[in-house]
Design a protein around this motif. Structure first.
Motif, mmCIF file in Angstrom:
data_model
loop_
_atom_site.group_PDB
_atom_site.id
_atom_site.type_symbol
_atom_site.label_atom_id
_atom_site.label_comp_id
_atom_site.label_asym_id
_atom_site.label_seq_id
_atom_site.Cartn_x
_atom_site.Cartn_y
_atom_site.Cartn_z
ATOM 1 N N ALA A 188 0.973 -1.396 0.058
ATOM 2 C CA ALA A 188 0.118 0.023 -0.005
ATOM 3 C C ALA A 188 1.107 1.428 -0.026
ATOM 4 C CB ALA A 188 -0.790 -0.090 1.226
ATOM 5 N N VAL A 189 2.001 1.212 0.556
ATOM 6 C CA VAL A 189 2.912 2.329 0.754
ATOM 7 C C VAL A 189 3.304 2.679 -0.725
ATOM 8 C CG1 VAL A 189 5.183 3.145 1.542
ATOM 9 C CG2 VAL A 189 3.613 1.970 3.250
ATOM 10 N N VAL A 190 3.876 1.649 -1.328
ATOM 11 C CA VAL A 190 4.621 1.736 -2.659
ATOM 12 C C VAL A 190 3.510 2.176 -3.761
ATOM 13 C CG1 VAL A 190 6.599 0.325 -2.261
ATOM 14 C CG2 VAL A 190 4.686 -0.331 -3.420
ATOM 15 N N PHE A 191 2.173 1.643 -3.700
ATOM 16 C CA PHE A 191 1.093 1.960 -4.316
ATOM 17 C C PHE A 191 0.785 3.579 -4.278
ATOM 18 C CE2 PHE A 191 -3.595 2.451 -5.459
ATOM 19 C CZ PHE A 191 -3.398 1.807 -6.814
ATOM 20 N N GLY A 192 0.863 3.925 -2.961
ATOM 21 C CA GLY A 192 0.634 5.470 -2.695
ATOM 22 C C GLY A 192 1.690 6.239 -3.309
#
Length: 469
Positions: free
Chosen positions: A151-155
């Motif tokens: 989710a961090v890298v998607f964000g």
């Protein structure tokens, strides 16, 4: 009929666990978006607010300073209020900070808003991985906690795409988009259960049993896990327990990974990629598109890492991928040092950045929050994870404050070679101090700390002593 009920219960428990992990990981989405959007917005902010190099570094780093304080404070807060309520506090801070940054009309307000967002990010980075780890079964814990990093890298990637699409629009819109996931996180957490391990630590055993029965395939499995939690349970410990010899191997492994995750340079590339590439002769649009490619590479690497941590193991993944990061950075440094970033060299530069991103993100960035959430005893897990997150954000603050200055002093080539050396040192550290946690329950890992077989170097020494005795 009994088999059908068991299958239904298993499916229901899995679905609930996945839902808990997905909603909680929205904190990671906010984490990634709010830290990543600055790389695109900075090009506009520098012009609108007349920021020099130092000013740009301060605006960028304000969120990191806030995160440092946020994660340190979240440990005590999560032990008192619970994991779920602490995530809700972080979501509320995300909302307030987003409104402030999107309406900022001075550098002072911009920095203040970024500090507030940092408090939220720091709290989320400390508590969300713990919450997911404490509610997940051992065989799925790896990929569910890595879902937070995904989710961090998607964000981050969404922030890069948003920055490119809105490059001709106001930076305020770029920041304001973050309000939607903050609302989703706050509302979603209202309906989720507390961590069963936190409930047990607070003496609320019946409530812990109820939660475990909802997220495990059978009542028998839930009862067995509750017994293991209670048998290994100590009272909530003070900060000083982290200095005790038996806990120290967990501190060394987790804090070492947290520091190396940043000192190996990944956030330097994320924060300043457009600025570095613009300075190397890429046009502004090309620089922003390169950042989008970097974000997509991070997603692919994290997806692979999410599979590999349970299939191959955490330690194995780190040792196999990091050599690729070293080679990519050596090549990247050479391209910049010898001014080979034009023509075909421009594409080689992009490929080297992508290679480094895949190998580093797929290893250290995948492992940092997972290992930090796994290795500490229950009695000091919240405080231990605060130390992990604090180390991460402290190193990130140093990197974000010095990267542009390093590039100006050493050149981009020298800077990337320096990061290559740190990646090589990371391999040595992991081989000696980071254990394999794949497939082990949190209680088994705590037992290995108590019997002195946690760190690979200590385990090897103990086995050698047994053979010679």
């Amino acid at each position: 009929m009994s088999d059908q009920l068991t299958t239904t219960k298993r499916s229901t428990g899995t679905a609930l666990t996945n839902t808990i992990a997905a909603i909680s990981a929205t904190g990671g989405l906010l984490f990634g978006y709010d830290t990543g959007i600055i790389s695109s917005a900075l090009l506009q902010l520098k012009a609108e607010f007349h920021l020099d190099t130092l000013g740009a570094e301060i605006v960028t780093s304000a969120i990191i300073l806030g995160a440092l304080f946020g994660c340190l404070g979240a440990g005590t807060l999560s032990d008192r209020m619970g994991r779920r309520r602490t995530v809700m506090v972080a979501a509320a801070l995300f909302l307030i900070g987003t409104v402030m940054v999107a309406t900022a009309h001075s550098v002072a307000m911009l920095i203040t808003a970024r500090l507030l967002l940092g408090l939220a990010i720091g709290a989320a980075s400390q508590i969300v991985p713990i919450y997911i780890a404490e509610i997940s079964p051992p065989e799925k814990r790896g990929r569910l906690v890595v879902g937070f990093q995904l989710a961090v890298v998607f964000g981050v990637t969404v922030s890069f795409v948003t920055g490119y699409l809105l490059r001709d629009h106001s930076w305020r819109i770029m920041f304001g988009i973050g309000m939607l996931p903050a609302l989703i996180l706050f509302v979603g957490m209202v309906f989720l259960p507390n961590s069963p391990r936190w409930l047990a630590m607070r003496g609320r055993h019946d409530e812990a049993r109820d939660v475990l029965r909802k997220v495990r395939p059978s009542d028998e499995v839930a009862e067995q896990e509750l017994r293991e939690i209670l048998e290994g349970h100590d009272e909530q410990a003070p900060w000083s327990v982290l200095a005790k010899p038996w806990v120290r191997p967990a501190v060394i492994a987790s804090v070492g990974i947290a520091l190396l995750c940043q000192l190996t340079g990944i956030n330097a590339v994320m924060y300043y990629a457009p600025t570095i590439f613009s300075g190397a002769g890429f046009g502004q649009d090309s620089a922003l598109l390169t950042s989008v490619a970097v974000g997509c590479a991070m997603i692919c690497a994290t997806l692979f890492g999410g599979w590999a941590v349970d299939a191959l193991g955490r330690r194995t993944l780190l040792l196999r991928l990091l050599p690729g990061a070293v080679v990519s950075l050596i090549i990247l440094g050479g391209l910049f040092a010898f001014h080979l970033t034009t023509g075909i060299g421009a594409w080689l530069t992009v490929l080297a950045v992508m290679g480094y991103t895949v190998f580093n993100t797929g290893s250290l960035s995948v492992a940092i929050w997972l290992i930090g959430a796994e290795v500490y005893p229950l009695s000091c897990r919240g405080k231990g994870m605060s130390l992990v997150a604090g180390s991460h954000w402290g190193a990130d603050l140093v990197i974000s404050l010095t990267t542009l200055s390093l590039v100006e002093g050493l050149g981009a080539g020298g800077t990337f070679w320096l990061f290559a050396a740190v990646n090589a040192l990371a391999l040595v550290f992991i081989a000696r101090y980071v254990p394999e946690t794949k497939g082990k329950s949190l209680e088994q890992l705590e037992a290995s700390l108590k019997n002195g077989t946690f760190a690979p170097v200590a385990k090897a020494q103990k086995q050698a002593n047994l053979q010679t005795s």
